[in-house]
Design an enzyme around this catalytic site. Sequence first.
Site, PDB file in Angstrom:
ATOM      1  N   ASP A  28     -21.912 -34.365-114.015  1.00  0.00           N
ATOM      2  CA  ASP A  28     -21.945 -33.521-115.211  1.00  0.00           C
ATOM      3  C   ASP A  28     -21.079 -34.206-116.261  1.00  0.00           C
ATOM      4  O   ASP A  28     -20.933 -35.411-116.241  1.00  0.00           O
ATOM      5  CB  ASP A  28     -21.450 -32.112-114.877  1.00  0.00           C
ATOM      6  CG  ASP A  28     -22.047 -31.044-115.785  1.00  0.00           C
ATOM      7  OD1 ASP A  28     -21.873 -31.166-117.008  1.00  0.00           O
ATOM      8  OD2 ASP A  28     -22.686 -30.105-115.282  1.00  0.00           O
ATOM      9  N   ASP A  29     -20.501 -33.448-117.181  1.00  0.00           N
ATOM     10  CA  ASP A  29     -19.661 -34.050-118.217  1.00  0.00           C
ATOM     11  C   ASP A  29     -18.417 -34.692-117.595  1.00  0.00           C
ATOM     12  O   ASP A  29     -17.818 -34.137-116.679  1.00  0.00           O
ATOM     13  CB  ASP A  29     -19.220 -32.988-119.229  1.00  0.00           C
ATOM     14  CG  ASP A  29     -20.395 -32.265-119.856  1.00  0.00           C
ATOM     15  OD1 ASP A  29     -21.384 -32.935-120.195  1.00  0.00           O
ATOM     16  OD2 ASP A  29     -20.319 -31.030-120.001  1.00  0.00           O
TER      17      ASP A  29
END
Length: 246
Positions: A28-29
């Site tokens: 993810d981020d």
Amino acid sequence: MESTLVYGFGADSCTNTRIEDCYIVSGDDCVAVKSGWDEYGIAYGMPTKQLVIRRLTCISPFSAVIALGSEMSGGIQDVRAEDIVAINSESGVRIKTAVGRGGYVKDIYVRRMTMKTMKWAFWMTGNYASHADDKYDPNALPVIQNINYRDMVAENVTMAARLEGIYGDPFTGICISNVTIQMAKKAKKVPWTCTDIDGISSDVTPAPCNLLPEQGEEKIGACTFPEESLPIEDIQIQTCTYSRNL
């Protein structure tokens, strides 16, 4: 076996935070900056502010190296990121919000970022319309302003930027300076798409959209990275060693 996508770091409703000297591989981020979701974030009202991010190397094939939002209803302000290396990631810097969020993302400064193999270098969207429930206020519009990117290089990029504000609530004060983006062989024919934004640019390749007109270096002061330090930058991290005699 099911896999769970997780952030590298999440900074949520915090003040005076420093993230530095890290190598992150994330599903993810790499760094997710947040401050609460819709009416709950507005009611709690605790922003994330005075955040320093520096000297990171990040790989995030499915998401952003630095993401601001979409849960930003308590506000995000004064984020300073510098000396970042992004490799094989969906986007370098991404701002996510939507109608119903309220709050703000403002005074964001990013400089000296190197990006290699990206889908987008920059992505802003006001259409990230997932909600915690149906109790959010449809009149709660987010404020996105004073977003500064400078001194960056990128290579093998599919699209330079996708910048999408909100109709009737544009993202303002966007400033991009001294940025060179080398497009991939199979890049999009239109490297920039811009709607409902307002800002300026200087010395950016390929040339940005008309909503970011070239101003020249003498007028680009708004892109200047803040010179004054934040209190968190003066804190020295204590280290210790331990040895065990066998």
